[in-house]
Design an enzyme around this catalytic site. Structure first.
Site, PDB file in Angstrom:
ATOM      1  N   GLU A  42       0.884  -1.182   0.000  1.00  0.00           N
ATOM      2  CA  GLU A  42       0.000   0.000   0.000  1.00  0.00           C
ATOM      3  C   GLU A  42       0.907   1.213   0.000  1.00  0.00           C
ATOM      4  OE1 GLU A  42      -3.077   0.001  -0.405  1.00  0.00           O
ATOM      5  OE2 GLU A  42      -3.850  -1.928   0.275  1.00  0.00           O
ATOM      6  N   CYS A  64      -2.392   8.809   3.019  1.00  0.00           N
ATOM      7  CA  CYS A  64      -2.112   8.277   1.688  1.00  0.00           C
ATOM      8  C   CYS A  64      -3.194   8.676   0.695  1.00  0.00           C
ATOM      9  CB  CYS A  64      -1.953   6.770   1.751  1.00  0.00           C
ATOM     10  SG  CYS A  64      -3.305   5.935   2.573  1.00  0.00           S
TER      11      CYS A  64
HETATM   12  P1  NAD Z   1       8.568   5.234   4.202  1.00  0.00           P
HETATM   13  O1  NAD Z   1       8.528   4.423   2.967  1.00  0.00           O
HETATM   14  O2  NAD Z   1       9.657   6.200   4.399  1.00  0.00           O
HETATM   15  O3  NAD Z   1       8.616   4.285   5.478  1.00  0.00           O
HETATM   16  C1  NAD Z   1       7.640   3.277   5.676  1.00  0.00           C
HETATM   17  C2  NAD Z   1       8.247   2.184   6.519  1.00  0.00           C
HETATM   18  O4  NAD Z   1       9.278   1.531   5.786  1.00  0.00           O
HETATM   19  C3  NAD Z   1       8.893   2.648   7.821  1.00  0.00           C
HETATM   20  O5  NAD Z   1       8.571   1.719   8.836  1.00  0.00           O
HETATM   21  C4  NAD Z   1      10.370   2.603   7.499  1.00  0.00           C
HETATM   22  O6  NAD Z   1      11.184   2.410   8.636  1.00  0.00           O
HETATM   23  C5  NAD Z   1      10.444   1.402   6.595  1.00  0.00           C
HETATM   24  N1  NAD Z   1      11.612   1.340   5.720  1.00  0.00           N
HETATM   25  C6  NAD Z   1      12.425   2.342   5.334  1.00  0.00           C
HETATM   26  N2  NAD Z   1      13.386   1.875   4.495  1.00  0.00           N
HETATM   27  C7  NAD Z   1      13.148   0.560   4.327  1.00  0.00           C
HETATM   28  C8  NAD Z   1      13.750  -0.457   3.548  1.00  0.00           C
HETATM   29  N3  NAD Z   1      14.792  -0.218   2.777  1.00  0.00           N
HETATM   30  N4  NAD Z   1      13.214  -1.690   3.593  1.00  0.00           N
HETATM   31  C9  NAD Z   1      12.133  -1.944   4.347  1.00  0.00           C
HETATM   32  N5  NAD Z   1      11.523  -1.032   5.121  1.00  0.00           N
HETATM   33  C10 NAD Z   1      12.022   0.214   5.107  1.00  0.00           C
HETATM   34  O7  NAD Z   1       7.132   5.924   4.305  1.00  0.00           O
HETATM   35  P2  NAD Z   1       6.619   6.941   5.413  1.00  0.00           P
HETATM   36  O8  NAD Z   1       7.280   8.257   5.151  1.00  0.00           O
HETATM   37  O9  NAD Z   1       6.722   6.325   6.764  1.00  0.00           O
HETATM   38  O10 NAD Z   1       5.070   7.033   5.065  1.00  0.00           O
HETATM   39  C11 NAD Z   1       4.545   7.933   4.153  1.00  0.00           C
HETATM   40  C12 NAD Z   1       4.243   7.243   2.848  1.00  0.00           C
HETATM   41  O11 NAD Z   1       3.375   6.137   3.067  1.00  0.00           O
HETATM   42  C13 NAD Z   1       3.474   8.147   1.882  1.00  0.00           C
HETATM   43  O12 NAD Z   1       3.980   7.976   0.581  1.00  0.00           O
HETATM   44  C14 NAD Z   1       2.059   7.631   1.961  1.00  0.00           C
HETATM   45  O13 NAD Z   1       1.269   7.923   0.839  1.00  0.00           O
HETATM   46  C15 NAD Z   1       2.278   6.175   2.169  1.00  0.00           C
HETATM   47  N6  NAD Z   1       1.109   5.538   2.778  1.00  0.00           N
HETATM   48  C16 NAD Z   1       0.329   4.712   2.002  1.00  0.00           C
HETATM   49  C17 NAD Z   1      -0.810   4.146   2.540  1.00  0.00           C
HETATM   50  C18 NAD Z   1      -1.706   3.260   1.710  1.00  0.00           C
HETATM   51  O14 NAD Z   1      -2.547   2.572   2.278  1.00  0.00           O
HETATM   52  N7  NAD Z   1      -1.551   3.210   0.403  1.00  0.00           N
HETATM   53  C19 NAD Z   1      -1.159   4.408   3.862  1.00  0.00           C
HETATM   54  C20 NAD Z   1      -0.343   5.244   4.614  1.00  0.00           C
HETATM   55  C21 NAD Z   1       0.794   5.790   4.054  1.00  0.00           C
END
Ligand code: NAD
Length: 468
Positions: free
Chosen positions: A243, A277
Site C-alpha cells: 500500500e 495516503c
Molecule cells: P517510508 O517508505 O519512508 O517508510 C515506511 C516504513 O518503511 C517505515 O517503517 C520505514 O522504517 C520502513 N523502511 C524504510 N526503508 C526501508 C527499507 N529499505 N526496507 C524496508 N523497510 C524500510 O514511508 P513513510 O514516510 O513512513 O510514510 C509515508 C508514505 O506512506 C506516503 O507515501 C504515503 O502515501 C504512504 N502511505 C500509504 C498508505 C496506503 O494505504 N496506500 C497508507 C499510509 C501511508
C-alpha cells in the site's frame, strides 16, 4: 522517560541500545525506542514460526474469538493509546486525530473478527469434487508508516492472525511507541509468538523484508521503499501486499455548488494535516467556479485551529517530522516561485515544532512539483481547467493511482467521470472516506493488492485446491 522493550514470544525483550523518540510539537523526548539487531529479528521470526505451528491449526472460531478479544483490549486501552499516539505522532487528541484513529483501529478489528473464508465447492458431480481451501501463509512481516501507525498496524495484524498467520511487525522509527504498546496489550489475549514487535531504524525494515523466514510482507509506506521491499521479496518469492503513496486528484465539475462542497474538499485534503495516503492532493476546478471554490476553501480554512495535539482545542497538529516539514516548505516555495498564488498559509509558523499552516495555492498546473509530486502535508494546489474530458486524461497521467474524486450536483454525471479515473478507490462528493467492508488498494505505482473486507483477508492466505 520510559524505555520501551521489544516483545518477542510473549515476553518483553530489553535491548542494549535505544533511540530517542521526540514530539513533533515540542521537540521533547517522549520515550526511548529499543534498537533491535539481526539477533533479535531472528529471534522474533523464530518465535513467530514456532507459534505458527499451533496457531495455523487452531479452530477458526477460536481465532475469530481471539480477534474479538483484541477489539475489547483496544477499547479498554483506547485513551492510553491515543495519548501515546499524540505525543509521538503530533496529531490532536480531538477532531480526526488520535481518538478517531484508535476508534478506527477498533472498528476494523471488530469487522475483521467477523469475516470468514469458508471452503468453496467448485464442483460436486459424477465427474468428481473440487474444493477450494484458503490456508494461512506462514510468518507475515509487517512494516508500517508514521501517519496512522496504530490503525495501519491493526490493518496488518488483525487479518493476518484472523486467517491463521503469525506476525512480526516493525513500525516506523518515528512513531514506534504506540505500536509497541498495542502489541503488548494484544499479547494479553493472544498465545505467545503470534504477534511480535521489533523496532529500530530503517535497516531493520530492510532486514525483515529480506528475511528468509518471512513468507509474506505486508507493507504500507512510500512507493520508493515499497519497490525495495518488492526487490527483497524475490529471493524467496514472498507474497506481497504493498500500500504505497498516492497523489489523488479531485475534479470539481462546473455544476458543483462551492459553498456546499468546501467542507468535504477541505477534509479530503487536510485530514491529518494532509499526511494521509488517500488524501486529496491535486484539486482541479472548472474555470467557471474556480474563484468561488478558492474563496469557499479559504473561508473554511480560517475556522480551523492548528496547535499542539495535547491541547483539546486543536483540530490539526504539526507535520510529523523534519524531513516532511522541509519537503512541504520546499514544494510550496517552488510553487510560489513558479507563479503560484498563495491564498492562505505559505510559510512555517513561528513557533517551536514542525508547524506549517494550512496552505492553499492557486494558479498552478502540471509541471510544478506541488502538483506532480506527493506533498504529504498541509498544502493543496488548485488547478484551473475548462474541458472535463481533457482534465480527466491529464489527471490520469500521474504514475500514482490510489484514490480520486468527482464533485458535482449531478451524481450520475459524477459517476460517469469517476469511472474514468485510474485509481483503486473513487469517491463522489467526498474524498478519502474508507470503511472496513470496502476493499482498498492502489493501482499503477500506488501498490499491489488490497486491504479490508473479505478481499483483503484473502491476501493473507494461499489457495489449496482439493480434487477427488
Ligand atoms: P517510508 O517508505 O519512508 O517508510 C515506511 C516504513 O518503511 C517505515 O517503517 C520505514 O522504517 C520502513 N523502511 C524504510 N526503508 C526501508 C527499507 N529499505 N526496507 C524496508 N523497510 C524500510 O514511508 P513513510 O514516510 O513512513 O510514510 C509515508 C508514505 O506512506 C506516503 O507515501 C504515503 O502515501 C504512504 N502511505 C500509504 C498508505 C496506503 O494505504 N496506500 C497508507 C499510509 C501511508
Amino acid at each position: 522517560m520510559k524505555q520501551y522493550t521489544l516483545l518477542i514470544a510473549g515476553e518483553r525483550v530489553a535491548t542494549s541500545s535505544h533511540a530517542e523518540v521526540r514530539s513533533p510539537s515540542s521537540g521533547d523526548v517522549v520515550g526511548y525506542m529499543p534498537l533491535a539487531g539481526e539477533a533479535e529479528l531472528d529471534r522474533a521470526v523464530a518465535a513467530a514460526a514456532e507459534s505458527f505451528k499451533t496457531w495455523s491449526q487452531t479452530a477458526d472460531e477460536l481465532r475469530a474469538n481471539a480477534c474479538r478479544l483484541l477489539a475489547e483490549k483496544i477499547a479498554e486501552h483506547a485513551e492510553e493509546l491515543a495519548q501515546i499516539l499524540t505525543r509521538e505522532q503530533g496529531k490532536p487528541l480531538n477532531g480526526l486525530g488520535s481518538r478517531f484513529e484508535i476508534g478506527g483501529a477498533l472498528a476494523w478489528t471488530r469487522h475483521t473478527a467477523e469475516l470468514n473464508l469458508p471452503v468453496e465447492i467448485l464442483q460436486d458431480d459424477n465427474e468428481g469434487r473440487v474444493e477450494l481451501h484458503r490456508k494461512p501463509i506462514g510468518v507475515v512481516g509487517s512494516i508500517t508508516p508514521w501517519n496512522w501507525p496504530v490503525m495501519i498496524a491493526c490493518w496488518h495484524i488483525v487479518p493476518a492472525v484472523r486467517a491463521g498467520n503469525t506476525v512480526v511487525i516493525k513500525p516506523s522509527p518515528l512513531t514506534p511507541l504506540s505500536t509497541i504498546r498495542l502489541v503488548e496489550i494484544m499479547n494479553e489475549v493472544l498465545p505467545p509468538g503470534v504477534v511480535n514487535v521489533v523496532t529500530g531504524e530503517n535497516e531493520i525494515g530492510a532486514a525483515l523484508s529480506a528475511h528468509p523466514g518471512i513468507a509474506k510482507m505486508t507493507f504500507t509506506g512510500s512507493t520508493e521503499t515499497g519497490k525495495k521491499v518488492m526487490a527483497s521479496a524475490v529471493a524467496t518469492l514472498k507474497r506481497l501486499t504493498l500500500e504505497l503513496g498516492g497523489n489523488d486528484a479531485g475534479i470539481v465539475l462546473p455544476d458543483a455548488e462551492p459553498s456546499r462542497i468546501a467542507e468535504g474538499l477541505f477534509w479530503g485534503a487536510f485530514i491529518n494535516s494532509g499526511q494521509t495516503c488517500a488524501a486529496l492532493k491535486r484539486l482541479y476546478v472548472h474555470d467557471s467556479i474556480y474563484e468561488d471554490v478558492c474563496a469557499a476553501l479559504t473561508d473554511y480554512a480560517g475556522k480551523i485551529a492548528v496547535g499542539d495535539g495535547l491541547d483539546e482545542t486543536s483540530i490539526l497538529g504539526p507535520i510529523q517530522n523534519e524531513m516532511q516539514f522541509n519537503k512541504v516548505r520546499e514544494l510550496v516555495d517552488d510553487a510560489r516561485a513558479k507563479g503560484g498564488r498563495i491564498l492562505v498559509g505559505g510559510a512555517p509558523l513561528e513557533r517551536p515544532g514542525y508547524f506549517y499552516p494550512i496552505t492553499l495555492v492557486a494558479d498552478v498546473d502540471h509541471g510544478v512539483r506541488l502538483v506532480d509530486e506527493e506533498q504529504f502535508g498541509p498544502a493543496l494546489p488548485i488547478i484551473r481547467y475548462t474541458d472535463i474530458d481533457e482534465v480527466i486524461a491529464r489527471a490520469n497521467t500521474n504514475p500514482a493511482g490510489l484514490g480520486g474524486s468527482v464533485w458535482s450536483a449531478d451524481a450520475q454525471k459524477a459517476r460517469h467521470y469517476a469511472l474514468q479515473l485510474e485509481c483503486g478507490s473513487v469517491w463522489i462528493n467526498k474524498h478519502g472516506t474508507i470503511q472496513p467492508n470496502a476493499p482498498f488498494g492502489g493501482v499503477k505505482q500506488s501498490g499491489i493488492g488490497v486491504e479490508f473486507g473479505v478481499e483483503g483477508l484473502k491476501e493473507f492466505t494461499t489457495i489449496q485446491t482439493v480434487l477427488s
